[in-house]
Scaffold this active site. Sequence first.
Site, PDB file in Angstrom:
ATOM      1  N   HIS A 259     -32.281  41.890  97.452  1.00 54.23           N
ATOM      2  CA  HIS A 259     -33.082  41.804  96.066  1.00 54.23           C
ATOM      3  C   HIS A 259     -33.599  43.308  96.785  1.00 54.23           C
ATOM      4  CE1 HIS A 259     -37.000  42.179  93.714  1.00 54.23           C
ATOM      5  NE2 HIS A 259     -36.397  43.142  92.440  1.00 54.23           N
ATOM      6  N   SER A 260     -33.823  44.897  95.671  1.00 56.57           N
ATOM      7  CA  SER A 260     -34.353  46.097  95.880  1.00 56.57           C
ATOM      8  C   SER A 260     -33.698  46.478  97.779  1.00 56.57           C
ATOM      9  CB  SER A 260     -36.285  45.434  96.414  1.00 56.57           C
ATOM     10  OG  SER A 260     -36.667  47.539  95.872  1.00 56.57           O
ATOM     11  N   LEU A 261     -34.777  47.651  98.297  1.00 62.24           N
ATOM     12  CA  LEU A 261     -34.533  47.586  99.482  1.00 62.24           C
ATOM     13  C   LEU A 261     -33.688  47.143 100.673  1.00 62.24           C
ATOM     14  CD1 LEU A 261     -34.971  49.409 101.332  1.00 62.24           C
ATOM     15  CD2 LEU A 261     -36.929  48.945 102.732  1.00 62.24           C
TER      16      LEU A 261
END
Length: 593
Positions: A259-261
């Site tokens: 998820h995300s970074l």
Amino acid sequence: FSETEKIPVMRGQWFIDGTWQPLEEEESNLIEQEHLNRFKGQQLQESFDMEVSKPVDGKEAIHSLKLSRNHVDWHSVDEVYLYSDATTSKIARTVTQKLGFSKASSSGTRLHRGYVEEATLEDKPPQTSHIVFVVHGIGQKMDQGRIIKNTAMMRDTARKIEEKYFSNLATHVEFLPVEWRSKLTLDGDTVDSITPDKVRGLRDMLNSSAMDIMYYTSPLYRDELVKGLQQELNRLYTLFCSRNPEFEEKGGKVSIVSHSLGCVITYDIMTGWNPVRLYEQLLQKEEEEELEDRWMSYEEQHLLEELYITKQRLREIEERLHGLKASTVSKPPVLKFKVENFFCMGSPLAVFLALRGIRPGSSGSQDHILPRTICNRLLNIFHPTDPVAYRLEPLILKHYSNISPVQIHWYNTANPLPYEHMKPSFLNPTKEPTSVTDSESVSTVPSPTTSPVMVRRHYGESITNIGKASILGAASIGKGLGGMLFSRFGRSSTTTPQTLETGKDGAEGDDKKATAVGTPPLPHSSSGFLEPIVELEHRIDFELREGLVESRYWSAVTSHTAYWSSLDIALFLLTFMYKHDQEDTDKSNLDAI
């Protein structure tokens, strides 16, 4: 988790009659050891019927065990009672026995060895054929344990989908959280010490979340983040295999959901990307350009050429040395497992790759950004209003910036079309507009060669012709002021006055419109679907469907963290992870028929 949210996990051996609560593990182990020493090999005198607890009137204890605050009496192999040794309990026991009541019926608590329901061979969990490591993004320091809760939500939704759609399979997918942030020290408390006190709560929130992005772009702390995640992935895999020795033997597979970074860090671990190597390449390129372009004296040119040749020779020696080391000592792989599927959720990976110089190619292979030898399948999942998410497909083939992502099926869709059979479609299947005025007229009047625009939200005009698809093509651009500005400034240098005039003539001038100089519009059929040119081997961008009553402004705030409990995503993940198992089951059913 906070202290109030902690749930103890106990091994139950001896249970209290009626409530069926387990005894404390320490006492239970002592009773179990004593029971085995005294009664091992003896048969039960009565059936395993726990509905009625019969008092043991007149029976003397045949064995006793003294505990710290209690004692246990065995009246037979399956009649065991626990008594409290507190003073009040002793007095009550003495009084009731003098009144004619038995010791067991007056103050004893009957114990049962084993739970009320007998275990069967079917009680064991199905064999785990696929494990999924769930990797968090930013903000974990702010809310420690959040990834454990999020993974639990994803696991629960996956169980519901498994029961509904994959109950005929004998295998099982297990989701395991990977918490890599809390163990890192990074700068210690240096950032906290330089943070002003005003609006401290907001500043602390940013320090605990957005600061992770700055840490990752820092050459000083980037390696610490990468090693933190890498070591935790390998540790969890080794631990899982030690507890499930048959997993590797039977060809168990591993996927990663990031998820995300976390998507960027996971990608860099798998590919081994290093900013130092990129810097060395740029430096070498600058040196070569300096030799070619800058005027210099003969002596200076001669010295620079000697320096260039020496550096080239040094690089060759270094490569030979690395090759010699590699042949004598095999370097262990970065990860102890091969990644079958890499699912990115709400991922900014495309922006990072674009800023590293990745540009679209001419081949539709995933290898352009992630070799199949490293990861079999890359899938990019995002909500249409997630402000952090970007598309990956336009970094492989430029014209995919004008092709819509694949729509993820709703989990309750009856007989959904398999994803590999879904044809790519245009975001705006009309003739390329040549100006702002043309854009407005085209949006209302169908092109002679296409059907009317499909009823769906608009991402805005294709930015293929602007030449910025490698960076901006990954983003969803609205039809408002941004789209107008891109259209005006992107084509102003190539649009003639005649084109602008014909755009103002309305329907009469539609057939005479001049096409802007640049990339020609892609061929498409009357249905709005892409005609075969260069296509991706596999689609990579997959988009959740918007709700019918969903506010886009509110979704922009909430969508980035809304992936964990989505039944649509759970079905999507399991569809790809169970794909081979489902195909094998269908094939065996056909063979049987």
